[in-house]
Design an enzyme around this catalytic site. Structure first.
Site, PDB file in Angstrom:
ATOM      1  N   LYS A  22       0.193 -46.964 -17.558  1.00 30.13           N
ATOM      2  CA  LYS A  22      -0.132 -47.848 -18.382  1.00 30.13           C
ATOM      3  C   LYS A  22      -1.377 -47.553 -19.224  1.00 30.13           C
ATOM      4  O   LYS A  22      -1.932 -46.456 -19.060  1.00 30.13           O
ATOM      5  CB  LYS A  22      -0.468 -49.350 -17.835  1.00 30.13           C
ATOM      6  CG  LYS A  22       0.694 -49.732 -17.184  1.00 30.13           C
ATOM      7  CD  LYS A  22       0.436 -51.125 -16.405  1.00 30.13           C
ATOM      8  CE  LYS A  22       1.794 -51.672 -15.712  1.00 30.13           C
ATOM      9  NZ  LYS A  22       1.540 -53.101 -15.372  1.00 30.13           N
ATOM     10  N   TYR A  60       9.447 -56.688 -20.948  1.00 35.87           N
ATOM     11  CA  TYR A  60       9.028 -57.715 -19.945  1.00 35.87           C
ATOM     12  C   TYR A  60       9.589 -59.097 -20.059  1.00 35.87           C
ATOM     13  O   TYR A  60       8.765 -60.136 -19.713  1.00 35.87           O
ATOM     14  CB  TYR A  60       7.255 -57.703 -20.175  1.00 35.87           C
ATOM     15  CG  TYR A  60       6.477 -56.641 -19.226  1.00 35.87           C
ATOM     16  CD1 TYR A  60       6.665 -56.387 -17.965  1.00 35.87           C
ATOM     17  CD2 TYR A  60       5.925 -55.725 -20.157  1.00 35.87           C
ATOM     18  CE1 TYR A  60       6.074 -55.277 -17.287  1.00 35.87           C
ATOM     19  CE2 TYR A  60       5.132 -54.636 -19.340  1.00 35.87           C
ATOM     20  CZ  TYR A  60       5.321 -54.445 -18.150  1.00 35.87           C
ATOM     21  OH  TYR A  60       4.478 -53.530 -17.447  1.00 35.87           O
ATOM     22  N   PHE A  68       0.511 -65.074 -18.406  1.00 36.85           N
ATOM     23  CA  PHE A  68      -0.004 -63.677 -18.538  1.00 36.85           C
ATOM     24  C   PHE A  68       0.823 -62.976 -19.454  1.00 36.85           C
ATOM     25  O   PHE A  68       0.338 -61.869 -20.010  1.00 36.85           O
ATOM     26  CB  PHE A  68      -0.333 -62.923 -17.353  1.00 36.85           C
ATOM     27  CG  PHE A  68       0.810 -62.636 -16.378  1.00 36.85           C
ATOM     28  CD1 PHE A  68       1.590 -61.741 -16.928  1.00 36.85           C
ATOM     29  CD2 PHE A  68       1.257 -63.632 -15.151  1.00 36.85           C
ATOM     30  CE1 PHE A  68       3.049 -61.478 -15.768  1.00 36.85           C
ATOM     31  CE2 PHE A  68       2.322 -63.206 -14.414  1.00 36.85           C
ATOM     32  CZ  PHE A  68       3.295 -62.138 -14.705  1.00 36.85           C
ATOM     33  N   ARG A  96       7.491 -47.709  -5.374  1.00 35.30           N
ATOM     34  CA  ARG A  96       6.884 -48.903  -5.215  1.00 35.30           C
ATOM     35  C   ARG A  96       5.813 -48.941  -4.036  1.00 35.30           C
ATOM     36  O   ARG A  96       4.799 -49.428  -4.240  1.00 35.30           O
ATOM     37  CB  ARG A  96       7.841 -50.093  -4.908  1.00 35.30           C
ATOM     38  CG  ARG A  96       8.931 -50.704  -6.114  1.00 35.30           C
ATOM     39  CD  ARG A  96       8.038 -51.403  -7.092  1.00 35.30           C
ATOM     40  NE  ARG A  96       7.448 -52.357  -6.744  1.00 35.30           N
ATOM     41  CZ  ARG A  96       7.037 -53.397  -7.713  1.00 35.30           C
ATOM     42  NH1 ARG A  96       7.436 -53.209  -9.149  1.00 35.30           N
ATOM     43  NH2 ARG A  96       6.295 -54.391  -7.727  1.00 35.30           N
ATOM     44  N   THR A 102       0.828 -55.341  -6.648  1.00 35.66           N
ATOM     45  CA  THR A 102       0.629 -55.664  -7.977  1.00 35.66           C
ATOM     46  C   THR A 102      -0.975 -55.716  -8.265  1.00 35.66           C
ATOM     47  O   THR A 102      -1.358 -55.091  -9.255  1.00 35.66           O
ATOM     48  CB  THR A 102       1.274 -57.036  -8.429  1.00 35.66           C
ATOM     49  OG1 THR A 102       2.425 -56.909  -8.116  1.00 35.66           O
ATOM     50  CG2 THR A 102       0.911 -57.168 -10.010  1.00 35.66           C
ATOM     51  N   ARG A 113      -2.393 -47.982  -7.223  1.00 39.66           N
ATOM     52  CA  ARG A 113      -2.861 -49.114  -7.826  1.00 39.66           C
ATOM     53  C   ARG A 113      -4.396 -49.412  -7.290  1.00 39.66           C
ATOM     54  O   ARG A 113      -5.479 -49.631  -7.990  1.00 39.66           O
ATOM     55  CB  ARG A 113      -2.055 -50.467  -7.843  1.00 39.66           C
ATOM     56  CG  ARG A 113      -1.039 -50.298  -9.052  1.00 39.66           C
ATOM     57  CD  ARG A 113      -0.022 -51.354  -8.528  1.00 39.66           C
ATOM     58  NE  ARG A 113       0.836 -51.456 -10.075  1.00 39.66           N
ATOM     59  CZ  ARG A 113       1.793 -52.416  -9.805  1.00 39.66           C
ATOM     60  NH1 ARG A 113       2.055 -52.970  -8.678  1.00 39.66           N
ATOM     61  NH2 ARG A 113       2.453 -52.549 -11.157  1.00 39.66           N
ATOM     62  N   ASN A 123      -3.484 -52.749 -13.747  1.00 38.34           N
ATOM     63  CA  ASN A 123      -2.979 -51.753 -12.555  1.00 38.34           C
ATOM     64  C   ASN A 123      -2.348 -50.547 -12.617  1.00 38.34           C
ATOM     65  O   ASN A 123      -1.632 -50.186 -11.830  1.00 38.34           O
ATOM     66  CB  ASN A 123      -2.267 -53.098 -11.872  1.00 38.34           C
ATOM     67  CG  ASN A 123      -1.019 -53.382 -12.501  1.00 38.34           C
ATOM     68  OD1 ASN A 123      -0.547 -52.824 -13.550  1.00 38.34           O
ATOM     69  ND2 ASN A 123      -0.113 -54.288 -11.935  1.00 38.34           N
ATOM     70  N   HIS A 126       3.498 -49.015 -13.902  1.00 31.38           N
ATOM     71  CA  HIS A 126       4.580 -49.950 -13.741  1.00 31.38           C
ATOM     72  C   HIS A 126       5.774 -49.278 -12.949  1.00 31.38           C
ATOM     73  O   HIS A 126       5.711 -48.127 -13.076  1.00 31.38           O
ATOM     74  CB  HIS A 126       5.356 -50.322 -15.299  1.00 31.38           C
ATOM     75  CG  HIS A 126       6.564 -50.872 -14.823  1.00 31.38           C
ATOM     76  ND1 HIS A 126       7.005 -52.373 -14.973  1.00 31.38           N
ATOM     77  CD2 HIS A 126       7.857 -50.239 -14.861  1.00 31.38           C
ATOM     78  CE1 HIS A 126       8.093 -52.567 -14.624  1.00 31.38           C
ATOM     79  NE2 HIS A 126       8.997 -51.175 -14.766  1.00 31.38           N
ATOM     80  N   GLU A 137      15.964 -50.027 -17.094  1.00 30.86           N
ATOM     81  CA  GLU A 137      14.811 -49.563 -17.723  1.00 30.86           C
ATOM     82  C   GLU A 137      14.739 -48.027 -18.160  1.00 30.86           C
ATOM     83  O   GLU A 137      14.152 -47.789 -19.280  1.00 30.86           O
ATOM     84  CB  GLU A 137      13.510 -49.701 -16.566  1.00 30.86           C
ATOM     85  CG  GLU A 137      13.511 -51.150 -16.394  1.00 30.86           C
ATOM     86  CD  GLU A 137      12.321 -51.643 -15.464  1.00 30.86           C
ATOM     87  OE1 GLU A 137      11.693 -50.875 -14.805  1.00 30.86           O
ATOM     88  OE2 GLU A 137      12.062 -52.771 -15.101  1.00 30.86           O
TER      89      GLU A 137
HETATM   90  P1  IDP Z   1       4.900 -55.430 -10.789  1.00 34.17           P
HETATM   91  O1  IDP Z   1       4.287 -54.651 -11.926  1.00 34.17           O
HETATM   92  O2  IDP Z   1       4.132 -55.237  -9.393  1.00 34.17           O
HETATM   93  O3  IDP Z   1       6.351 -55.653 -10.503  1.00 34.17           O
HETATM   94  P2  IDP Z   1       5.210 -58.209 -11.789  1.00 34.17           P
HETATM   95  O4  IDP Z   1       4.979 -59.465 -11.268  1.00 34.17           O
HETATM   96  O5  IDP Z   1       6.477 -57.731 -12.171  1.00 34.17           O
HETATM   97  O6  IDP Z   1       4.560 -57.136 -10.809  1.00 34.17           O
HETATM   98  O7  IDP Z   1       4.363 -58.330 -13.016  1.00 34.17           O
HETATM   99  C1  IDP Z   1       4.302 -57.553 -14.329  1.00 34.17           C
HETATM  100  C2  IDP Z   1       2.864 -56.966 -14.566  1.00 34.17           C
HETATM  101  O8  IDP Z   1       2.423 -58.155 -15.424  1.00 34.17           O
HETATM  102  C3  IDP Z   1       2.062 -56.644 -13.642  1.00 34.17           C
HETATM  103  O9  IDP Z   1       2.273 -55.259 -13.222  1.00 34.17           O
HETATM  104  C4  IDP Z   1       0.617 -56.932 -14.214  1.00 34.17           C
HETATM  105  O10 IDP Z   1       0.311 -55.832 -15.145  1.00 34.17           O
HETATM  106  C5  IDP Z   1       0.920 -58.210 -15.034  1.00 34.17           C
HETATM  107  N1  IDP Z   1       0.566 -59.466 -14.105  1.00 34.17           N
HETATM  108  C6  IDP Z   1       1.360 -59.591 -13.092  1.00 34.17           C
HETATM  109  N2  IDP Z   1       0.417 -60.875 -12.508  1.00 34.17           N
HETATM  110  C7  IDP Z   1      -0.252 -61.198 -13.261  1.00 34.17           C
HETATM  111  C8  IDP Z   1      -1.425 -62.038 -13.087  1.00 34.17           C
HETATM  112  O11 IDP Z   1      -1.269 -63.118 -12.304  1.00 34.17           O
HETATM  113  N3  IDP Z   1      -2.345 -62.160 -14.203  1.00 34.17           N
HETATM  114  C9  IDP Z   1      -2.445 -60.909 -15.209  1.00 34.17           C
HETATM  115  N4  IDP Z   1      -1.222 -60.320 -15.346  1.00 34.17           N
HETATM  116  C10 IDP Z   1      -0.515 -60.104 -14.382  1.00 34.17           C
HETATM  117 MG    MG Z   2       7.845 -56.011 -11.720  1.00 35.04          MG
END
Ligand code: IDP
Ligand code: MG
Length: 153
Positions: A22, A60, A68, A96, A102, A113, A123, A126, A137
């Site tokens: 990112k 996304y 968010f 993962r 996350t 992360r 974080n 992705h 993807e």
């Molecule tokens: P992941 O990246 O671990 O799969 P996802 O739930 O798919 O997590 O969320 C996608 C991305 O959205 C996350 O990597 C993060 O950058 C952002 N994100 C997820 N949850 C939150 C939140 O509660 N607040 C702000 N950003 C979030």
């Molecule tokens: Mg995800």
């Protein structure tokens, strides 16, 4: 002969997954790649792209109703990212695991992360969450001929 069979078996069980470094982690790409390699993942294709808002929204789209979503799209378009195809045994799960949770504050020590993320949005990386999504993807960012050693379809 045995070596050949072992290599063939390894190739057959190899998976591919998509990783994105990112925007605010791009300057730590070399260190992050070392974590991936330590997890048994090979970077078989990589390129730097600056996502348009339309691309980020589409990528996304699964999160479009989450609070968010707009912030995430703004963040992912705030600078270049590095998109990578990773290959290895159980690549989706291995990536993962190497990434961690996350939220960097909840990610296990030694994960990407935990070590490179700032907060739940920023974080660092992705990673595809299933083999099915990995294929989608990878197709989103790469033409087949851009991927150097395709061992699975
Ligand atoms: P992941 O990246 O671990 O799969 P996802 O739930 O798919 O997590 O969320 C996608 C991305 O959205 C996350 O990597 C993060 O950058 C952002 N994100 C997820 N949850 C939150 C939140 O509660 N607040 C702000 N950003 C979030
Ligand atoms: Mg995800």
């Amino acid at each position: 002969m045995l070596k050949f069979l072992l290599l063939a078996a390894a190739a057959l069980s190899a998976e591919q997954t998509l990783s994105i470094i990112k925007p605010d982690a791009v300057n730590q790409a070399e260190e992050i790649d070392a974590y991936l390699e330590n997890a048994g993942l090979r970077v078989i294709a990589a390129k730097t792209v600056h996502l348009t808002p339309e691309q980020a929204k589409e990528f996304y789209a699964v999160h479009k109703d989450r609070p968010f979503y707009n912030d995430l799209v703004a963040y992912m378009t705030s600078g270049p990212v590095i998109v990578q195809v990773l290959e290895g045994e159980d690549a989706v799960a291995a990536n993962r695991k190497a990434m961690g949770s996350t939220d960097p504050a909840k990610a296990s020590p030694g994960t990407i992360r935990a070590d490179f993320g700032t907060d739940v949005q920023h974080n660092a990386v992705h990673g595809s969450d299933s083999l099915e999504n990995a294929k989608k993807e990878i197709d989103f960012f790469f033409q087949p001929e851009e991927i150097s050693c395709k061992t699975s379809s």
